[in-house]
Scaffold this motif. Sequence first.
Motif, mmCIF file in Angstrom:
data_model
loop_
_atom_site.group_PDB
_atom_site.id
_atom_site.type_symbol
_atom_site.label_atom_id
_atom_site.label_comp_id
_atom_site.label_asym_id
_atom_site.label_seq_id
_atom_site.Cartn_x
_atom_site.Cartn_y
_atom_site.Cartn_z
ATOM 1 N N GLY A 120 48.330 25.369 16.037
ATOM 2 C CA GLY A 120 47.035 25.796 15.516
ATOM 3 C C GLY A 120 47.268 26.365 14.353
ATOM 4 N N ASN A 136 40.509 22.190 11.842
ATOM 5 C CA ASN A 136 40.684 20.881 11.609
ATOM 6 C C ASN A 136 41.114 20.222 12.991
ATOM 7 O OD1 ASN A 136 40.405 20.915 8.840
ATOM 8 N ND2 ASN A 136 42.592 20.511 8.314
ATOM 9 N N ASN A 137 40.935 18.777 12.797
ATOM 10 C CA ASN A 137 41.264 17.945 14.039
ATOM 11 C C ASN A 137 42.145 16.664 13.407
ATOM 12 O OD1 ASN A 137 41.767 16.615 16.509
ATOM 13 N ND2 ASN A 137 39.677 16.083 16.632
ATOM 14 N N CYS A 138 43.335 17.054 12.842
ATOM 15 C CA CYS A 138 44.046 15.802 11.966
ATOM 16 C C CYS A 138 44.501 14.888 12.997
ATOM 17 C CB CYS A 138 45.168 16.558 11.032
ATOM 18 S SG CYS A 138 44.661 18.182 10.314
ATOM 19 N N PHE A 158 47.077 13.117 12.628
ATOM 20 C CA PHE A 158 48.329 13.154 12.847
ATOM 21 C C PHE A 158 48.922 14.376 13.518
ATOM 22 C CE2 PHE A 158 47.275 14.412 8.464
ATOM 23 C CZ PHE A 158 47.488 15.735 8.300
ATOM 24 N N CYS A 159 48.086 15.089 14.230
ATOM 25 C CA CYS A 159 48.237 16.408 14.532
ATOM 26 C C CYS A 159 49.273 16.279 15.783
ATOM 27 C CB CYS A 159 47.212 17.435 14.897
ATOM 28 S SG CYS A 159 47.603 19.022 15.480
ATOM 29 N N ASN A 200 46.664 25.610 7.236
ATOM 30 C CA ASN A 200 45.796 24.513 6.877
ATOM 31 C C ASN A 200 44.946 24.915 5.352
ATOM 32 O OD1 ASN A 200 43.538 26.225 7.688
ATOM 33 N ND2 ASN A 200 43.341 24.811 9.307
ATOM 34 N N ARG A 227 49.473 17.985 18.174
ATOM 35 C CA ARG A 227 48.511 18.570 19.394
ATOM 36 C C ARG A 227 48.180 17.212 20.111
ATOM 37 N NH1 ARG A 227 44.432 23.038 17.805
ATOM 38 N NH2 ARG A 227 43.686 21.551 16.505
ATOM 39 N N CYS A 263 42.197 25.954 15.749
ATOM 40 C CA CYS A 263 42.333 25.188 14.329
ATOM 41 C C CYS A 263 41.023 24.946 14.042
ATOM 42 C CB CYS A 263 43.186 24.048 14.464
ATOM 43 S SG CYS A 263 43.692 23.617 12.580
HETATM 44 S S1 SF4 Z 1 47.945 19.414 11.878
HETATM 45 FE FE1 SF4 Z 1 47.628 21.455 11.425
HETATM 46 S S2 SF4 Z 1 45.729 21.589 10.506
HETATM 47 FE FE2 SF4 Z 1 45.916 19.723 11.463
HETATM 48 S S3 SF4 Z 1 44.560 19.780 13.488
HETATM 49 FE FE3 SF4 Z 1 46.872 20.159 13.726
HETATM 50 S S4 SF4 Z 1 47.251 22.435 13.783
HETATM 51 FE FE4 SF4 Z 1 45.331 21.843 12.649
#
Ligand code: SF4
Length: 192
Positions: free
Chosen positions: A67, A20-22, A24-25, A95, A27, A18
Amino acid sequence: MITYMLKDVLYINLTNQCTNNCSFCIRNHPEGLGFDLWLQKEPSVEEIIEDIKGRENYREVVFCGYGEPLTRYREVIAVARYLKGLDKPVRVNTNGQANLIWGRDIVPELEGYVDSISISLNAADSAEYARLCSPEDGALAYEAVLKFAEACTRHIPEVWLTVVDVISAHQIECCREIAEKMGAKFRVRHYY
Ligand code: SF4
């Protein structure tokens, strides 16, 4: 795990990459969805289709994962072509940075394969987006997401812009206006 079911929707997990590194993700939370979505290697189109063949009783297929699925947009199209043969509706959760990632407009190539696209807008301006999502491309990312979403409204039947309810009510309303002006639908997702 390449595919997983939530209710009657089949989700395809084709990448963990990905841009981004949100904050709130999902992951960032080891318990995640209760599925092991960390891939040892990215599955090929053949492996994804083989996995789908083992599933039944689903009404829709969503490219989602842990991702950004459009980092592998050619594979998305190849699998969607197979799903069209099964008459299954296809949605992509993204995203919205695919055109930035690929350096060109890939949206016309999705036409006819993707029925619905859900784009994480996440913020009403670039500074807030950068703060929440830490995009690799910094200040370029937010504008790219908006342009991508606009392009989608010309090529994909159903376009959603989404936010997570970690932002202020004012920001949510601004995002709703952006979606309405664009002719997209709008959804507020709950942060778990
Ligand atoms: S929420 Fe979506 S866009 Fe944001 S880091 Fe996680 S996988 Fe990527």
